[in-house]
Design a protein around this motif. Structure first.
Motif, PDB file in Angstrom:
ATOM      1  N   ILE A   2      11.792   8.768  -5.685  1.00  0.00           N
ATOM      2  CA  ILE A   2      13.261   8.750  -6.169  1.00  0.00           C
ATOM      3  C   ILE A   2      14.037   9.619  -5.364  1.00  0.00           C
ATOM      4  N   GLY A   3      13.405  10.646  -4.948  1.00  0.00           N
ATOM      5  CA  GLY A   3      14.208  11.844  -4.259  1.00  0.00           C
ATOM      6  C   GLY A   3      14.749  11.465  -2.894  1.00  0.00           C
ATOM      7  N   PRO A   4      15.550  12.423  -2.259  1.00  0.00           N
ATOM      8  CA  PRO A   4      16.195  12.310  -1.118  1.00  0.00           C
ATOM      9  C   PRO A   4      15.453  11.851   0.215  1.00  0.00           C
ATOM     10  N   ASN A   5      13.948  12.245  -0.029  1.00  0.00           N
ATOM     11  CA  ASN A   5      13.164  11.598   1.162  1.00  0.00           C
ATOM     12  C   ASN A   5      12.229  10.512   0.683  1.00  0.00           C
ATOM     13  N   GLY A   6      12.531  10.004  -0.556  1.00  0.00           N
ATOM     14  CA  GLY A   6      11.484   9.142  -1.111  1.00  0.00           C
ATOM     15  C   GLY A   6      11.759   7.506  -0.487  1.00  0.00           C
ATOM     16  N   LEU A   7      10.936   6.670  -0.937  1.00  0.00           N
ATOM     17  CA  LEU A   7      10.964   5.392  -0.319  1.00  0.00           C
ATOM     18  C   LEU A   7      12.023   4.955  -0.887  1.00  0.00           C
ATOM     19  N   LEU A   8      12.905   5.108  -1.943  1.00  0.00           N
ATOM     20  CA  LEU A   8      14.117   4.379  -2.282  1.00  0.00           C
ATOM     21  C   LEU A   8      15.456   5.239  -1.698  1.00  0.00           C
ATOM     22  N   ALA A   9      14.949   6.320  -0.847  1.00  0.00           N
ATOM     23  CA  ALA A   9      16.412   7.052  -0.471  1.00  0.00           C
ATOM     24  C   ALA A   9      17.468   6.443   0.223  1.00  0.00           C
ATOM     25  N   SER A  10      17.329   5.117   0.750  1.00  0.00           N
ATOM     26  CA  SER A  10      18.457   4.406   1.180  1.00  0.00           C
ATOM     27  C   SER A  10      19.047   3.495   0.261  1.00  0.00           C
TER      28      SER A  10
ATOM     29  N   ASN B  96       0.836  -1.148   0.031  1.00  0.00           N
ATOM     30  CA  ASN B  96       0.033   0.043   0.103  1.00  0.00           C
ATOM     31  C   ASN B  96       0.778   1.336   0.120  1.00  0.00           C
ATOM     32  N   ILE B  97       1.882   1.169   0.853  1.00  0.00           N
ATOM     33  CA  ILE B  97       2.726   2.449   0.628  1.00  0.00           C
ATOM     34  C   ILE B  97       3.424   2.643  -0.595  1.00  0.00           C
ATOM     35  N   VAL B  98       3.614   1.460  -1.426  1.00  0.00           N
ATOM     36  CA  VAL B  98       4.320   1.715  -2.963  1.00  0.00           C
ATOM     37  C   VAL B  98       3.115   2.194  -3.776  1.00  0.00           C
ATOM     38  N   LEU B  99       1.881   1.738  -3.716  1.00  0.00           N
ATOM     39  CA  LEU B  99       0.787   2.330  -4.413  1.00  0.00           C
ATOM     40  C   LEU B  99       0.589   3.803  -4.310  1.00  0.00           C
ATOM     41  N   ASP B 100       0.726   4.397  -2.995  1.00  0.00           N
ATOM     42  CA  ASP B 100       0.548   5.761  -2.627  1.00  0.00           C
ATOM     43  C   ASP B 100       1.800   6.552  -3.160  1.00  0.00           C
ATOM     44  N   ALA B 101       3.161   5.932  -2.963  1.00  0.00           N
ATOM     45  CA  ALA B 101       4.217   6.709  -3.488  1.00  0.00           C
ATOM     46  C   ALA B 101       4.200   6.699  -4.891  1.00  0.00           C
ATOM     47  N   CYS B 102       3.957   5.718  -5.452  1.00  0.00           N
ATOM     48  CA  CYS B 102       3.715   5.978  -7.131  1.00  0.00           C
ATOM     49  C   CYS B 102       2.357   6.371  -7.621  1.00  0.00           C
ATOM     50  N   ALA B 103       1.646   7.059  -6.743  1.00  0.00           N
ATOM     51  CA  ALA B 103       0.285   7.663  -7.232  1.00  0.00           C
ATOM     52  C   ALA B 103      -0.501   7.033  -8.130  1.00  0.00           C
ATOM     53  N   LEU B 104      -0.597   5.643  -7.502  1.00  0.00           N
ATOM     54  CA  LEU B 104      -1.509   4.842  -8.393  1.00  0.00           C
ATOM     55  C   LEU B 104      -2.829   4.461  -7.679  1.00  0.00           C
TER      56      LEU B 104
ATOM     57  N   VAL C 119       5.734  11.749  -7.497  1.00  0.00           N
ATOM     58  CA  VAL C 119       6.470  10.570  -7.469  1.00  0.00           C
ATOM     59  C   VAL C 119       8.008  10.704  -7.198  1.00  0.00           C
ATOM     60  N   PHE C 120       8.476  11.900  -7.788  1.00  0.00           N
ATOM     61  CA  PHE C 120       9.992  12.263  -7.569  1.00  0.00           C
ATOM     62  C   PHE C 120      10.248  12.144  -6.093  1.00  0.00           C
TER      63      PHE C 120
ATOM     64  N   LEU D 283      10.009   9.267 -15.340  1.00  0.00           N
ATOM     65  CA  LEU D 283       9.351  10.313 -15.332  1.00  0.00           C
ATOM     66  C   LEU D 283       8.694  11.194 -16.537  1.00  0.00           C
ATOM     67  N   ALA D 284       8.982  10.424 -17.812  1.00  0.00           N
ATOM     68  CA  ALA D 284       8.825  11.252 -19.010  1.00  0.00           C
ATOM     69  C   ALA D 284       7.458  11.293 -19.221  1.00  0.00           C
ATOM     70  N   ALA D 285       6.946   9.907 -19.121  1.00  0.00           N
ATOM     71  CA  ALA D 285       5.482   9.907 -19.688  1.00  0.00           C
ATOM     72  C   ALA D 285       4.454  10.299 -18.400  1.00  0.00           C
ATOM     73  N   LEU D 286       4.999  11.038 -17.462  1.00  0.00           N
ATOM     74  CA  LEU D 286       3.904  11.484 -16.407  1.00  0.00           C
ATOM     75  C   LEU D 286       3.778  13.029 -16.441  1.00  0.00           C
ATOM     76  N   ASP D 287       2.659  13.422 -15.969  1.00  0.00           N
ATOM     77  CA  ASP D 287       2.327  14.838 -15.893  1.00  0.00           C
ATOM     78  C   ASP D 287       3.226  15.366 -14.736  1.00  0.00           C
ATOM     79  N   SER D 288       3.394  16.839 -15.084  1.00  0.00           N
ATOM     80  CA  SER D 288       4.450  17.230 -14.369  1.00  0.00           C
ATOM     81  C   SER D 288       4.193  17.206 -12.763  1.00  0.00           C
ATOM     82  N   HIS D 289       2.968  17.349 -12.371  1.00  0.00           N
ATOM     83  CA  HIS D 289       2.707  17.213 -10.949  1.00  0.00           C
ATOM     84  C   HIS D 289       2.849  15.881 -10.414  1.00  0.00           C
ATOM     85  N   VAL D 290       2.329  14.991 -11.288  1.00  0.00           N
ATOM     86  CA  VAL D 290       2.513  13.300 -10.771  1.00  0.00           C
ATOM     87  C   VAL D 290       3.949  13.283 -10.769  1.00  0.00           C
TER      88      VAL D 290
END
Length: 1484
Positions: free
Chosen positions: A764-772, A691-699, A759-760, A748-755
């Motif tokens: 992806i970003g420094p505080n994202g799920l993948l930060a570690s 569920n965390i992944v679904l939220d983070a990826c805006a699905l 997602v970033f 990110l190319a296929a996504l709208d800028s706000h999405v």
């Protein structure tokens, strides 16, 4: 000792045949050479069986089973006691038995039998074959012995015979109990969801008669069989085991043939032994016939002379022997067939498993053959080797049969028989010549078929573009050219050669018989009477089969050799370099540990590439790093990721990878499964993290729109999802795997800028799920660059610059500096020297007020932010790596979002009529007439021989034969000619015509189907119809129909002949017919469903295969090859579970029908002997009738087989007809409704427009009212799923309106043809579709534009220099799916298409998502340049900066228009949605 072994009490001694009694053996021979060896062999076999059983495990037995065992042991003990008593009685009273040992052996045998019965009952799951075979044979032998003993010395041996009969009787009851087996009433065991294979518990008779199929047949006769009713496989037949055996074989032997033989050759060699025995028995029949006929002749003459040397018993015995021989022959023959078919199945499954495993390790060079070809290896070539296994042994048994026939013929006719041999030998070179010609034609036909399948698969892969560009006609034209001008022309030639070939083979035996008889009549002194003519004819008929099959087998062998060569080439194709990278599967990596290091790396895609794709690559990625990769289109960004995954060839340097990898490719690869399966990707389901992944990826919002949430089946290649949704699902898969290194290729190319921002920030970003984790991100967007720890800029395969964002941006010489300067705001530090961070709305908190915060503000972390950070820290510890889920259910083999259409029950009559209609009714009727006439000519010819035989008996010589010979010759000739005419009619006239009509109508129907049909139907399934089912209509149906009609005519003739000659025979017809029809009903019901199940369980194998080939890089990156191999094995097993019963059902039928045939022969023979004894009958008539009766078994068998083959294969026509009746989209052309030069201006108006994708779904656009003026440039924005793409699709009428309509230049678009509409609008779609062909074909498939115009378009899209650098320029080949171009180049090519069309309305759907910023800028310049000044443009863009210069912006939300105004007006209003979108993208 010698006394014991001496022959006593019989003056005739050992001579096998008695000289005193007619038709009898001597007592010594019976006891010494028949009974003693039989008992001795039994004792030895039983002892060895006991020895084998001693090591087996002991099974639990039910109460009933234990009682059966007690009964058996009691009976055997009694029998043993009786036998002992008999022995004592003989020794005590000195009975005159001829030979003592069998009496002693009998006692021993019964003792051993008791032991064996006990051991077998507890340690085996089937009845003991040794016991089951012993009792019937022993009873038979004692029957013969009893008759002799009682005629010899009825007084002395009466008691001995009586006691022996008791022994046999007791033994026989024990035998009946033994038949029940050790598990008489066990319930079915279930293994892997199927009942276990009944073969594991079937006894030897059940295996011989295929009675183990009875349970399934009963079920099939009452209800439709489904896959769950079928029994499972034996463990040795499972795909994993078969694949391993082949793998071992291939490791040991370089030749594929040897490897296959080592892996699966054992049972096959045994089948050969069976075949040789069966052939010998087949030639025994004519000898028995000859014996019967000479018996009848001598009986007649002895009756006239009044001597009684022949008893009636001899005649009945001969009839019984004929019956026995034919039953044994049947059993052996079908065991042979079963072994062959099973071997064929094993070969195919082993090959499919091996091909799949090989495909997963193919390198880029090895994959140069397109997907279609590799799928062909799996479907066509593996099947050809399977066919070879079925009939291949005939190449050995054929010559053996021919030799046997000639020896028998020599015995009957003497030397003249060899005139026939001469004729045959002369005909063999002719056969090889024809075979060679056929092989050439077949090879060419394979190429034509490959070519068409390739085009077809391209068409299906790009169907979306084809519909949007209105290119259907071009593709129909290409496919029809290959089909009608190449494939069908060749089919006609093949038809002519095949039909001449078959008639030649039916003619040769007749010619052989004619020439032999003619020579014999004029040279030989022996008179040709009926007992010579008819056995000779039946031998010549036996010859027909090996000769006819020989031609088929030669072509089979040739085809198989071609296929084996193709397979060997594939197995030897180039594999991925095993040492491209060193992978260290380290469990714990700490922050800062190295995850990837590349030193002095040099990589290329091809073995013989002139210059490397990437050179001098040095890169170190540590855990926790975020690395960005930038570069122009085609610079090598994706190649860098491929090098890390291990897809490329490393020519220098070294690559080390620590830990696991997950990967999201630029073109997301989505499997045809549920959305959840796509994200989990065979990992165990962990709800919280999922569920965390679904939220983070805006699905989340997308799941709300799908009918079944995350359990929705997405079609093949994720066709039911939008581009952005596909990208996020692929991203979610990479995140869920929780790997140490995450590679993201421009996700990110296929996504709208706000999405994209969401997602970033969250992933992806420094505080994202993948930060570690370590992250390597390829990107063309500069918005997020400041968050990257290190940025690489690649140009032409070299890392031109690398460093931190701040270093590179502050150096004005850097490419990155120029890039950012050209496209974004440079940080103030560069201009004023003060270190203020990037002043845009780039704080890490979602920004709602919209005023641009300064760095100071962004330090005040909100409560919400702190919570997320806390959560992130807790999470980092608690979520370990994803665990692979091994035990996936067998049935997840999803067949796509729609079940494959499969009829049930009888094939409807209408299907046959429609097929005949397509073929030509007149042609078919004349074919039937020709076939019937051929049979009549044959019958008259044989009657002529009978007359001749009787004439010769009367004159007892060969005088006056001329007239008979002439008649026979002419009739044989006319039958051959009629056969040839019939074959030509069906092959050339009917078959080609139906093939053409059915294929063309199906292609037409599929091309007219709406796009939704393709979204719901996996490509593999449609391809299956165009390859497999079309092949059946082309090549197989004509042959099967020809066989059926011919066999039907033959069977009718046989019944007429026997019924006419022996009216008594007609009494046997009704019961036999009843049995026959019962068997037919059972058989057809079950066999039809099994065949259908086999067909539908086969397409998932190919669908899974072509799907895996498309996602190779993803599968390898996640290192899931083993799982995918397992999944493939499951699908193969599922197909084998359906295939095995579908072949056994034919054996089940054949065994039963041949029993009917054997009974017919038996009845006829008994009737003729009875007639002989009562009224007298002439040998000619009996010979004539019996030689026909001998053919009945074959004919009856073939009749059912070919009738059912017609029904099984007509299923292909049924499926094709189902596709021909697909509901079409609106008509392509509607004349009169389109004004000249329309659209001349290009204004577009939506009036009260609403639409939905399919009738059962919700509205996607709701009541739109928009007026777009001519030449306006409109930008369309909105969150994912707001209906932006739907708006464009509705312009093209891919979606038809639910209410309202659209006007273009005042014309209602629903009133005009689709092609008129679609060719008036140009589109550059989100996912660029290219197909195999040249660059020119891809830009201008309709062939309307000149080369000069194409070059101009390429120049404007900046592709000119690239295309000029290719070999062949515009004619340079494009690989399947455009895989030879980078994603950006593919998008530019699509631009060139749009430029060429010069339409008044241009639609851009995320058209620049895959291009780097410089190219994007160039495209924007073109769009705003003079070429497009008078064009109305609708642009959907994720990069909001690309639409800021539009005339107006349309903002959609959930299918409604919420804002429609100039960008300036919308940005001025801070409450507008557009303002908040722009602010999120940092542009407000």
């Amino acid at each position: 000792m010698s006394v014991v072994l001496a022959c006593r009490g019989d003056p005739e001694g050992w001579g096998p045949v008695s000289r005193i009694r007619p038709f009898d053996l001597t007592s010594c021979f019976e006891e010494g050479a028949v009974l003693s060896p039989l008992l001795a062999i039994f004792v030895v076999s039983a002892v060895s069986a006991c020895w084998l059983h001693r090591g087996h495990e002991i099974f639990e037995r039910s109460r009933r089973s234990v009682w059966i065992l007690r009964g058996k042991l009691l009976l055997l003990s009694l029998a043993c006691a009786a036998s002992c008593a008999n022995l004592i009685y003989i020794l005590a009273t000195r009975r005159p038995v001829a030979f003592l040992p069998p009496y002693v052996l009998e006692v021993v045998a019964l003792l051993v039998a008791s032991f064996l019965t006990y051991l077998n009952h507890y340690r085996s799951r089937t009845s003991s074959a040794v016991l089951l075979l012993f009792w019937p044979l022993y009873a038979l032998a004692l029957l013969v012995w009893g008759r002799t003993a009682l005629t010899n010395s009825p007084h002395d041996l009466l008691v001995v015979v009586a006691i022996r009969s008791t022994v046999v009787l007791l033994g026989f009851i024990a035998f009946v109990l033994e038949c029940y087996g050790p598990e008489p009433d066990e319930p079915e065991h279930f293994v892997k969801g199927h009942a276990e294979s009944p073969l594991l518990t079937a006894n030897i008779f059940s295996q011989w008669c295929f009675s183990w199929m009875n349970r399934l047949m009963k079920k099939g006769a009452t209800e439709y069989i489904t896959e769950n009713d079928l029994p499972g496989l034996r463990p040795k037949d499972e795909a994993a085991e078969l694949g391993n055996r082949l793998k071992k074989g291939m490791e040991r032997h370089s030749s594929l043939w040897m490897a296959l033989f080592v892996a699966y050759g054992g049972p096959y060699a045994f089948a050969l032994v069976l075949k040789i025995i069966q052939d010998s028995l087949a030639f025994l029949q004519p000898q028995l016939l000859r014996w019967l006929l000479s018996y009848i002749a001598s009986y007649q003459s002895s009756r006239y002379s009044g001597s009684e040397e022949h008893g009636a018993i001899e005649g009945f015995s001969i009839a019984a022997i004929m019956f026995g021989a034919s039953i044994i022959q049947t059993i052996i023959l079908h065991q042979y067939f079963q072994h062959c078919f099973e071997t064929g199945m094993r070969v195919r499954s082993g090959l499919i498993t091996a091909i799949y495993q090989k495909a997963l390790v193919l390198s880029n060079d090895g994959r140069s053959s397109a997907t279609g070809d590799i799928v062909n290896l799996m479907s066509v070539d593996a099947a050809r080797l399977q066919d070879l296994c079925t009939y291949g042994l005939i190449s050995i048994s054929g010559p053996y049969q021919i030799i046997l026939a000639f020896i028998s013929l020599y015995n009957i006719m003497g030397w003249p028989a060899f005139v026939g041999v001469g004729v045959m030998i002369v005909s063999i070179p002719l056969n090889t010549l024809i075979a060679r010609l056929l092989k050439k034609q077949q090879e060419q036909q394979m190429k034509n078929r490959d070519k068409r399948t390739r085009l077809m698969s391209d068409l299906l892969n790009n169907i979306r573009s084809i519909k949007l560009y209105a290119w259907e006609n071009a593709f129909i034209r290409w496919i029809s050219t290959v089909r009608n001008d190449e494939e069908l022309k060749m089919l006609r030639k093949i038809g002519i050669v095949t039909s001449l070939n078959t008639s030649l083979w039916s003619g040769i035996p007749l010619l052989v018989a004619f020439s032999s008889f003619a020579v014999a009549a004029y040279t030989s002194s022996v008179s040709l009477t009926s007992d010579k003519i008819f056995p000779a004819i039946s031998l010549y008929m036996l010859l027909q089969f090996p000769l006819a099959m020989f031609s088929m087998v030669t072509s089979n062998i040739i085809e198989a050799m071609v296929s084996a060569k193709r397979l060997s080439d594939f197995f030897n194709a180039d594999e991925l370099q095993p040492d491209t990278r060193q992978v260290v599967e380290s469990a714990d990596l700490e922050q800062g540990d190295v995850v990837v290091s590349i030193t002095n790396g040099e990589f290329s895609w091809n073995k013989d590439a002139v210059s490397p794709t990437l050179e001098d690559i040095n890169l170190t990625v540590r855990k926790g790093d975020l690395i960005g990769v930038l570069g122009r289109v085609g610079a090598g960004k994706t190649s860098l990721l491929s090098a890390i995954i291990g897809e490329m060839r490393r020519t220098d340097g070294e690559v080390k990878v620590f830990g696991s990898i997950s990967y999201a490719p630029q073109n997301p690869w989505i499997m045809s499964a549920t959305l959840r399966d796509n994200i989990l990707f065979s990992h165990k389901y962990d709800e919280v993290f999922y569920n965390i992944v679904l939220d983070a990826c805006a699905l989340r919002p997308d799941l709300a729109l799908l009918p079944n949430g995350d359990m929705t089946e997405v079609g093949e290649k994720g066709i039911t999802l939008s581009g952005g949704q596909r990208a996020r699902v692929a991203l979610a898969r990479a995140v869920y795997a929780r790997a140490d290194l995450v590679l993201l290729d421009d996700v990110l190319a296929a996504l709208d800028s706000h999405v994209a921002k969401h997602v970033f920030d969250h992933v992806i970003g420094p505080n994202g799920l993948l930060a570690s984790k370590a992250r390597v991100v390829v990107t063309n967007s500069i918005h997020f660059l400041k968050h990257f720890k290190q940025v690489l800029y690649i140009r032409r395969g070299v890392i031109l610059e690398s460093g931190t964002y701040a270093e590179l941006v502050s150096n004005p010489q850097c490419e990155l500096h120029k890039l950012v300067k050209g496209h974004g705001n440079l940080p103030a530090s560069v201009t004023s020297g003060m270190s203020t961070p990037f002043i845009t709305g780039f704080s890490n908190t979602p920004d709602s007020e919209g005023d641009s915060k300064t760095a100071v503000d962004s330090v005040e972390l909100t409560e919400e932010k702190l919570e997320t950070v806390d959560k992130t820290l807790v999470r980092r510890k608690s979520y370990g790596k994803a665990v692979i889920d091994d035990n996936l259910p067998t049935k997840t083999a999803s067949d796509g979002p729609t079940k494959e259409h499969s009829e049930q029950g009888r094939v409807k009559r209408e299907v046959y009529f429609r097929y005949l209609e397509a073929a030509s009714k007149a042609g078919f009727i004349s074919f039937v007439v020709a076939t019937i006439l051929q049979q009549i000519a044959n019958l008259l010819g044989n009657n002529m021989l009978r007359e001749w035989g009787n004439h010769n008996s009367e004159v007892s010589g060969n005088e006056g034969s001329g007239i008979y010979l002439l008649g026979y010759g002419l009739l044989s000739l006319s039958s051959t000619v009629l056969g040839a005419i019939a074959a030509l009619l069906i092959w050339v006239l009917c078959s080609v015509r139906s093939a053409r009509r059915l294929h063309d109508s199906m292609l037409n129907a599929v091309m007219h189907a709406p796009l939704t049909f393709f979204e719901l139907t996996p490509t593999g399934r449609i391809l299956n119809l165009f390859s497999r089912d079309t092949y059946v209509v082309d090549m197989i149906l004509a042959r099967v129909i020809q066989n059926t009609v011919r066999t039907l005519a033959t069977t009718a003739m046989i019944l007429v002949v026997i019924g006419y000659s022996f009216p008594l025979f007609l009494i046997a017809v009704p019961p036999l017919a009843w049995f026959y029809i019962r068997v037919m009903i059972y058989y057809l019901a079950t066999s039809r469903e099994l065949k259908r199940l086999d067909a539908t369980s086969r397409s998932p194998i190919f669908a899974w295969f072509s799907e895996s080939l498309n996602g190779l890089s993803t599968i390898r990156a996640f290192n899931q090859q083993q799982l995918f191999i397992k999944n493939n094995e499951r699908r193969v097993d599922r197909n084998q579970i359906c295939y095995l019963p579908s072949i056994s059902v034919n054996r089940w039928l054949a065994v039963r029908l041949e029993f009917v045939g054997a009974t017919i022969i038996f009845v006829t023979a008994v009737l003729s002997v009875a007639a002989l004894v009562t009224t007298g009958v002439d040998a000619g008539l009996v010979g004539f009738v019996l030689s026909y009766a001998l053919n009945t078994t074959g004919s009856l068998n073939w009749l059912v087989r070919s009738a059912s083959e017609v029904e099984q294969n007509i299923v292909s026509v049924e499926r094709i007809l189902h596709y021909i009746e697909l509901s079409p989209e609106a008509p392509w052309e509607v004349p009169e409704n389109v004004p000249e030069d329309w659209p001349s201006e290009g204004d577009v108006e939506f009036r009260h427009y609403s639409c939905r994708y399919r009738p059962e779904l919700d509205l996607v656009l709701k009541d739109l009212n928009i007026k777009i003026n001519a030449h306006e440039k409109i930008g369309i924005v909105g969150r994912t799923g707001s209906g932006k793409s739907s708006l464009l699709l509705s312009l093209f009428r891919i979606i038809e309106p639910a209410t309202g309509t659209i006007y273009i230049d005042g014309v209602d678009i629903t009133k005009i043809g689709l092609h008129d509409l679609r060719s008036a609008i140009s589109i550059v779609p989100q996912s660029p579709d290219l197909f195999e062909g040249s660059i020119r074909d891809n830009i201008d498939p309709m062939g309307i534009s000149s080369d000069a115009e194409i070059w101009v378009a390429l120049e404007q899209t900046r592709l000119k220099s690239y295309v000029e650098s290719l070999q062949g320029g515009l004619d340079a080949p494009v690989r399947e799916g455009g895989s030879s171009l980078s994603a950006g180049q593919r998008q530019l090519l699509c631009f060139a298409r749009a430029l060429l069309r010069k339409s008044k309305i241009l639609v851009l759907d995320e058209a620049t998502s895959a291009v780097d910023l410089d190219t994007d800028k160039a495209i924007q310049e073109i769009i705003r340049g003079p070429q497009f000044a008078h064009v109305t443009m609708l642009t959907i863009a994720h990069r909001i900066n690309t639409i800021l210069e539009s005339d107006r912006v349309l903002v959609l939300d959930a299918g409604k228009v919420i804002e429609f105004d100039t960008p300036q007006a919308l940005l001025a209003n801070r409450q507008s949605s557009f303002y908040s979108l722009a602010a999120e993208a940092g542009l407000a």
